[in-house]
Design an enzyme around this catalytic site. Sequence first.
Site, mmCIF file in Angstrom:
data_model
loop_
_atom_site.group_PDB
_atom_site.id
_atom_site.type_symbol
_atom_site.label_atom_id
_atom_site.label_comp_id
_atom_site.label_asym_id
_atom_site.label_seq_id
_atom_site.Cartn_x
_atom_site.Cartn_y
_atom_site.Cartn_z
ATOM 1 N N HIS A 111 -30.732 69.518 85.518
ATOM 2 C CA HIS A 111 -30.666 69.749 84.070
ATOM 3 C C HIS A 111 -29.737 68.764 83.369
ATOM 4 O O HIS A 111 -29.250 69.053 82.282
ATOM 5 C CB HIS A 111 -30.227 71.192 83.789
ATOM 6 C CG HIS A 111 -31.283 72.206 84.137
ATOM 7 N ND1 HIS A 111 -31.089 73.560 84.042
ATOM 8 C CD2 HIS A 111 -32.565 72.050 84.568
ATOM 9 C CE1 HIS A 111 -32.188 74.198 84.408
ATOM 10 N NE2 HIS A 111 -33.100 73.313 84.738
ATOM 11 N N ARG B 213 -18.677 73.244 74.317
ATOM 12 C CA ARG B 213 -18.895 73.563 75.735
ATOM 13 C C ARG B 213 -18.352 72.443 76.624
ATOM 14 O O ARG B 213 -17.817 72.687 77.702
ATOM 15 C CB ARG B 213 -20.380 73.812 75.996
ATOM 16 C CG ARG B 213 -20.866 75.085 75.285
ATOM 17 C CD ARG B 213 -22.306 75.397 75.611
ATOM 18 N NE ARG B 213 -22.513 75.501 77.037
ATOM 19 C CZ ARG B 213 -23.639 75.172 77.662
ATOM 20 N NH1 ARG B 213 -24.664 74.729 76.979
ATOM 21 N NH2 ARG B 213 -23.735 75.296 78.963
HETATM 22 P P1 NAD Z 1 -29.101 81.219 85.454
HETATM 23 O O1 NAD Z 1 -30.524 81.453 85.195
HETATM 24 O O2 NAD Z 1 -28.742 80.324 86.540
HETATM 25 O O3 NAD Z 1 -28.428 82.710 85.585
HETATM 26 C C1 NAD Z 1 -27.146 82.965 86.083
HETATM 27 C C2 NAD Z 1 -27.253 83.861 87.331
HETATM 28 O O4 NAD Z 1 -25.989 83.913 87.962
HETATM 29 C C3 NAD Z 1 -27.653 85.316 87.057
HETATM 30 O O5 NAD Z 1 -28.706 85.668 87.925
HETATM 31 C C4 NAD Z 1 -26.377 86.130 87.397
HETATM 32 O O6 NAD Z 1 -26.676 87.380 87.987
HETATM 33 C C5 NAD Z 1 -25.726 85.237 88.409
HETATM 34 N N1 NAD Z 1 -24.263 85.330 88.513
HETATM 35 C C6 NAD Z 1 -23.355 85.470 87.516
HETATM 36 N N2 NAD Z 1 -22.101 85.432 88.006
HETATM 37 C C7 NAD Z 1 -22.218 85.270 89.353
HETATM 38 C C8 NAD Z 1 -21.283 85.134 90.423
HETATM 39 N N3 NAD Z 1 -19.963 85.167 90.207
HETATM 40 N N4 NAD Z 1 -21.755 84.970 91.673
HETATM 41 C C9 NAD Z 1 -23.102 84.939 91.915
HETATM 42 N N5 NAD Z 1 -24.023 85.051 90.946
HETATM 43 C C10 NAD Z 1 -23.598 85.220 89.676
HETATM 44 O O7 NAD Z 1 -28.384 80.553 84.308
HETATM 45 P P2 NAD Z 1 -28.362 80.837 82.750
HETATM 46 O O8 NAD Z 1 -27.019 81.309 82.446
HETATM 47 O O9 NAD Z 1 -29.557 81.645 82.344
HETATM 48 O O10 NAD Z 1 -28.528 79.353 82.197
HETATM 49 C C11 NAD Z 1 -29.770 78.686 82.061
HETATM 50 C C12 NAD Z 1 -29.512 77.182 82.085
HETATM 51 O O11 NAD Z 1 -28.523 76.814 81.133
HETATM 52 C C13 NAD Z 1 -28.913 76.692 83.374
HETATM 53 O O12 NAD Z 1 -29.873 76.525 84.346
HETATM 54 C C14 NAD Z 1 -28.211 75.412 82.914
HETATM 55 O O13 NAD Z 1 -29.085 74.342 82.735
HETATM 56 C C15 NAD Z 1 -27.650 75.823 81.608
HETATM 57 N N6 NAD Z 1 -26.268 76.322 81.773
HETATM 58 C C16 NAD Z 1 -25.381 75.628 82.550
HETATM 59 C C17 NAD Z 1 -24.083 76.100 82.762
HETATM 60 C C18 NAD Z 1 -23.130 75.310 83.625
HETATM 61 O O14 NAD Z 1 -23.326 74.115 83.805
HETATM 62 N N7 NAD Z 1 -22.089 75.910 84.186
HETATM 63 C C19 NAD Z 1 -23.693 77.302 82.159
HETATM 64 C C20 NAD Z 1 -24.617 78.000 81.347
HETATM 65 C C21 NAD Z 1 -25.900 77.490 81.177
#
Ligand code: NAD
Length: 251
Positions: free
Chosen positions: A125, A72
């Site tokens: 996080h 990742r």
């Molecule tokens: P999350 O709970 O923040 O869920 C993602 C949300 O984003 C969902 O509600 C979805 O509907 C919404 N979404 C998806 N694409 C979108 C867009 N283009 N525009 C607006 N909204 C959109 O996150 P998760 O995936 O359940 O991850 C849980 C935890 O895991 C995170 O809080 C983090 O700590 C970690 N994580 C981090 C990353 C990163 O750093 N990019 C990625 C995955 C997981």
Amino acid sequence: MRDTIPSGVIEALRGAKSVVVLSGAGVSAESGIPTFRDAMEGLWAKYDPMELATPQAFAQNPEMVSRWYDERRQNCALVKPNPGHHALARMERCLIERGGEFTLLTQNVDRLHQAAGSRNVIELHGSIWEWRCERCGVSREERGGPFGQYPPQCACGGTRRPGVVWFGEQLPPKAVRDSELALGRCDLFFSVGTSAVVQPAASFVYLAKRRGAKTVEINREPTPVSDIVDWSIMGKSGAILPELVDMAFKK
Ligand code: NAD
Ligand code: ZN
């Protein structure tokens, strides 16, 4: 299909003195970083993130868990901030220019907000770039290629782990305190690209409301927060945020 931005949101942003944004994995989705729900593809399809992203998983299988996080990390190195990240950085600059305040509370571990130029970022996080020794506690940013050895080792002989907050772990106390202070001062709160079910982030909208702030959600789909906020805008953050900032701060 996406919603048009209500004029009340544009006016609230234009008149705001202190803005807090809570961001989640959805904001980075358009950069090509999958949310957890989408991340378990290919080799990892048979795993549940709840079983990989825990201290127990790392204790039982440090080789596998560190390899997953290192993959990742490599993926994060290949991607760039998207228009949603850039719009939040612009929102901050516009507010600061006007003598206002801006705080970005992020659950993302990818540091794409900082790469886009956001300054006042609180990492709730942790970060996938920081790897910390479990024995001596020394943490170092790792921007190079794959580790090649799993789990990576510290010079002291200890095992190094990703500097992210796993399920069941405490959030960094200072990050939580600073978030609560910012929420206690804000007059406008946004929840963007987060399902807002993980504590304590899930409680932030209530703290903002208690303080009397206007509240806005931007998400691709409804979440538990949708009925609580003053305005819920359905659509992609990479499309909504730039338009919102353009409209609020046009010269
Ligand atoms: P999350 O709970 O923040 O869920 C993602 C949300 O984003 C969902 O509600 C979805 O509907 C919404 N979404 C998806 N694409 C979108 C867009 N283009 N525009 C607006 N909204 C959109 O996150 P998760 O995936 O359940 O991850 C849980 C935890 O895991 C995170 O809080 C983090 O700590 C970690 N994580 C981090 C990353 C990163 O750093 N990019 C990625 C995955 C997981
Ligand atoms: Zn060490």
